[in-house]
Design an enzyme around this catalytic site. Structure first.
Site, PDB file in Angstrom:
ATOM      1  N   GLU A  67    -101.108 -64.022 -31.247  1.00  0.00           N
ATOM      2  CA  GLU A  67    -100.892 -63.500 -32.595  1.00  0.00           C
ATOM      3  C   GLU A  67    -100.816 -64.645 -33.601  1.00  0.00           C
ATOM      4  OE1 GLU A  67     -98.295 -59.469 -31.882  1.00  0.00           O
ATOM      5  OE2 GLU A  67     -97.387 -61.363 -31.256  1.00  0.00           O
ATOM      6  N   GLU A  83     -97.573 -58.154 -23.339  1.00  0.00           N
ATOM      7  CA  GLU A  83     -96.251 -57.604 -23.653  1.00  0.00           C
ATOM      8  C   GLU A  83     -95.943 -56.274 -22.960  1.00  0.00           C
ATOM      9  OE1 GLU A  83     -97.254 -60.024 -27.429  1.00  0.00           O
ATOM     10  OE2 GLU A  83     -98.320 -58.926 -25.865  1.00  0.00           O
TER      11      GLU A  83
END
Length: 273
Positions: A113, A133
């Site tokens: 990210e 995640e």
């Protein structure tokens, strides 16, 4: 005392380095706040033309520090951890300067990210990239389902975030997750050469092009439009007339100056032509 970043400037290039090798450059709350402050500093520094972002040690960034967020109450996690991370990453993505990310090691979860905020990504040969995640029961929370989709496409993000695929450097290049490859240890040199190329291009045009591309991509929105329009208005003779009239306590005579005429301070002197 730095919470986990260093910033050095040389020859117009800002080297922004994550300095938490003992935790694989994982980000904690203090680091997201520091990143936000550093981006504000970089934005205003006229000595910085290009930013190179990289990590210390063998990892670019392992994402968010699990020890830092896993003990938070759900409301604190949402209100502070996620929001502060978004503020920092948005500030990085919207810098006026082009940003080159050198993935000197794995970029996983929040690390990817973070890399997605850059305008160009160089991956060294040994790098692994992914959004793991969901394997922990949590989501990519720092725009891993939003900015990454805009920049890389929905299907490749599905493969990483839904199905847990991890890509090596070659496959990441083929999928558009990174723009170029370098041998292990050569990423910074490749980024330096790219930065020099950028410095040979018009700085104002570069800034505006980045802003316009971000707008088309949904990154900037109204802020970019108002910034460009404001720059045009701020350089006009009509503004000078309006300010002069305000100071003289009289009505402005806008029609006495041409609409497109620039302010005398913006005009090029004969010596500069």
């Amino acid at each position: 005392m730095s919470a986990g970043f260093s910033l050095g400037v040389a020859g117009g290039v800002g080297l922004l380095r994550i300095e938490r090798a003992e935790k694989r450059n994982a980000l904690d709350a203090a680091m997201t706040e520091e990143l936000f402050a550093l981006c504000r500093r970089i934005e205003r520094d006229e000595a910085i033309d290009v930013v190179i972002l990289t990590g210390t040690g063998r990892t670019f960034c392992a994402g968010g520090d699990i020890d830092a967020w896993s003990t938070q109450r759900p409301e604190d996690f949402a209100r502070h951890w996620l929001r502060n991370g978004h503020d920092a990453f948005d500030a990085l993505a919207r810098l006026r300067q082009p940003v080159i990310a050198v993935l000197n090691g794995h970029a996983l979860g929040g690390g990817l990210e973070l890399a997605a905020c850059a305008d160009y990504r160089i991956a060294e040969a040994h790098v692994k990239i992914g959004l793991p995640e969901a394997g922990l029961g949590i989501i990519p929370g720092w725009s891993g389902t939003q900015r990454t989709v805009r920049r890389f496409g929905a299907q490749v993000v599905r493969r990483m975030a839904l199905f847990g695929e991890i890509f090596g450097a070659e496959e990441a290049r083929a999928l558009g997750l990174v723009d170029a490859l370098a041998e292990t240890g050569d990423g910074l040199a490749a980024a330096g050469a790219l930065a020099q190329r950028l410095q040979g291009r018009g700085p104002l045009a570069t800034e505006l092009v980045k802003m316009l591309i971000n707008t088309a991509e949904g990154e900037e929105g109204g802020r970019a439009i108002e910034a460009i329009a404001g720059r045009l208005a701020a350089g006009s003779v009509q503004l000078q007339e309006g300010l002069s009239a305000f100071r003289d306590k009289r009505a402005p005579r806008f029609r006495s100056v041409a609409p497109g005429e620039v302010s005398p301070v913006e005009k090029v002197s004969p010596e500069e032509e």
